[in-house]
Design an enzyme around this catalytic site. Structure first.
Site, mmCIF file in Angstrom:
data_model
loop_
_atom_site.group_PDB
_atom_site.id
_atom_site.type_symbol
_atom_site.label_atom_id
_atom_site.label_comp_id
_atom_site.label_asym_id
_atom_site.label_seq_id
_atom_site.Cartn_x
_atom_site.Cartn_y
_atom_site.Cartn_z
ATOM 1 N N SER A 52 0.887 -2.153 34.774
ATOM 2 C CA SER A 52 0.279 -1.055 34.019
ATOM 3 C C SER A 52 -1.046 -1.480 33.388
ATOM 4 C CB SER A 52 1.235 -0.595 32.916
ATOM 5 O OG SER A 52 1.423 -1.626 31.946
ATOM 6 N N SER A 103 0.499 -6.936 22.160
ATOM 7 C CA SER A 103 -0.053 -5.800 22.895
ATOM 8 C C SER A 103 -1.006 -4.997 22.028
ATOM 9 C CB SER A 103 1.072 -4.902 23.409
ATOM 10 O OG SER A 103 1.870 -5.574 24.345
ATOM 11 N N HIS A 130 4.092 -11.267 37.120
ATOM 12 C CA HIS A 130 3.806 -11.653 35.727
ATOM 13 C C HIS A 130 3.398 -13.133 35.675
ATOM 14 C CE1 HIS A 130 5.332 -8.185 33.056
ATOM 15 N NE2 HIS A 130 5.036 -7.710 34.257
ATOM 16 N N GLU A 133 8.980 -6.094 30.265
ATOM 17 C CA GLU A 133 8.576 -7.360 29.655
ATOM 18 C C GLU A 133 9.712 -8.055 28.911
ATOM 19 O OE1 GLU A 133 6.731 -5.730 25.423
ATOM 20 O OE2 GLU A 133 5.376 -6.374 26.987
#
Length: 463
Positions: free
Chosen positions: A183, A29, A372, A345
């Site tokens: 998001s 990320s 996802h 996640e």
């Protein structure tokens, strides 16, 4: 080309309590956010500790297609120097392959606003099912034209930037989208908002906002690069115009979400697993993991100091620094109702632990996992059922009703081209003999050598 692999891997069973130290590679990320922010900077940036995985390679290749230089340090492959285009304009008439990487397919299209020509986006076949509509609607509101080749709101598509149709300045800078499915739609627009001539006012119109920690991560990263993002109310952001410059020497934290399978292994197998370099402060959702493991019944310490708070899944232990250690005697308590909306996640890792618990766990706040890499809720129910336990998909999550270990049995588990389903299967294999994992190589998405790290964890414990 889509990444396909039909290899089978026999997941190893833990024959004794664990005693291992596992060094986790850099955060995906943060790596991909830093790469985007470096591309939006005006001077070169040296990024140390960058995760080298399929997702980050896809990101660097995408940036190269837009005219950004990404050069590896020959002596240290995890150090990358990113040099943005001198003109500040990205190269258009380009093609970008997103693979199955959500951060690539949601973060790179906004860069096309500042390209000098159209940019086409494509990806793996599985990526065609991942929603893209909200971020593309945001770009449309900012003046871009989107041409879809198949279903509206999904890959593949071509973005024609507004600088080919008229200047961005003077166009509406207020954007309203529904980011309930991910998001990343919000983060993708926040990352580029500073470059808009008049900044950006962004509003989320949906009823739920998943993975708020990931959005806060984006805000902190942009602000750290000289930007200014405020969130005056939940679901509203104000981004002021600013010239971004990521620090010329930026260091990536370990991926705390990728620590979840290894730390969770200490509960399933019993024993102790340690992860070094746990950051003192983090915006990673994985920073919430210790509180969940504690609720399962593990003893969690940092540098020998025990973590004693039992709040809920929103407890954020921001005082950790150094060696995180998780110890368990193999007794796992059910979580009851647990809101995982902030850490969706790592739901597969939490679900794997819950399969071996003494009471049910109702994992809620994770309806967005249906969008996802695969429908993770459906996939988890399928694979938990396949080994002889019980799980049920709910409107907002999943309920796991475990059975005794001796009633479960080996099986060949699907991974759905989803890296977290592969690590979920490996975790089940610690406590269930005969687990075979299809396409464990999909873990390369975020952990380049998962099998080697997993095997080494068990080998350390056998010494």
């Amino acid at each position: 080309m889509s990444e396909q692999n039909t290899t089978l891997w026999n997941a190893p069973v833990a024959t004794r309590p664990l005693d291992a130290t596992v060094t986790i590679p850099g955060s995906k990320s943060l790596s991909n956010r830093f790469l985007i922010l470096a591309a939006l900077s005006h001077k070169p940036v040296r990024i140390e500790g960058l995760l080298r995985s399929r997702d980050t390679e896809l990101m660097m290749n995408a940036l190269r297609a837009l005219g950004v230089q990404c050069e590896e340090d020959p002596a240290e492959p995890t150090t990358i120097t990113v040099t943005p285009p001198e003109s500040g304009t990205f190269t258009g008439n380009a093609e970008i392959f997103c693979g199955l990487a959500g951060t690539v397919m949601r973060f790179v299209p906004p860069l096309a606003l500042f390209a000098d020509g159209p940019v086409r986006f494509d990806g793996d076949e599985q990526a065609y099912a991942r929603p893209m509509g909200p971020v593309l609607e945001g770009l449309r509101q900012l003046g871009a034209t989107i041409e879809f080749e198949g279903e509206q709101g999904f890959l593949p598509f071509t973005i024609t930037p507004p600088n080919m149709l008229g200047n961005l300045k003077g166009r509406p800078q207020k954007v309203r989208i529904d980011s309930s499915a991910s998001s990343q739609f919000i983060s993708g627009l926040l990352l580029i908002g500073s470059r808009l001539p008049d900044g950006l006012i962004l509003e989320h119109t949906g009823t739920q906002l998943p993975s708020l920690p990931h959005i806060r991560m984006t805000m902190e990263d942009v602000n750290g690069a000289g930007g200014s993002i405020d969130m005056p109310a939940r679901g509203q952001w104000v981004v002021r115009h600013a010239d971004l410059q990521l620090h010329e020497n930026t260091v990536v934290e370990p991926d705390l979400s990728n620590a979840a399978p290894f730390l969770g292994a200490a509960l399933i197998a019993g024993g102790t697993v340690r992860v070094p370099n746990w950051p003192a402060h983090t915006t990673q959702p994985g920073g919430l993991l210790p509180s969940v493991l504690h609720k399962f019944g593990a003893t969690v310490t940092l540098n020998g100091e025990e973590f004693n708070e039992i709040n809920d899944c929103e407890c954020f232990p921001d005082t950790f620094n150094g060696m995180l250690e998780v110890t368990s005697d193999g007794t796992i308590h059910g979580l009851g109702e647990c809101d995982l909306s902030a850490i969706g996640e790592i739901t597969p890792s939490i679900a794997a632990i819950a399969v071996f618990a003494d009471e049910p766990s109702e994992l809620i706040g994770i309806a967005h996992l249906r969008g996802h890499e695969t429908n993770r809720l459906e996939a988890l129910v399928n694979e938990i059922t396949r080994v002889g336990s019980h799980a049920q998909e709910e409107s907002d999550g999943i309920t796991i009703s475990p059975v005794p270990r001796e009633q479960m049995h080996g099986a060949t588990l699907e991974t759905y081209a989803d890296h977290r389903m592969a690590t979920f299967a490996a975790m089940l294999g610690l406590g269930i003999d005969g687990i075979v994992v299809k396409n464990v190589e999909t873990t390369r998405k975020t952990i380049p050598d998962f099998v080697g790290m997993w095997t080494n964890m068990l080998e350390q414990s056998n010494i």
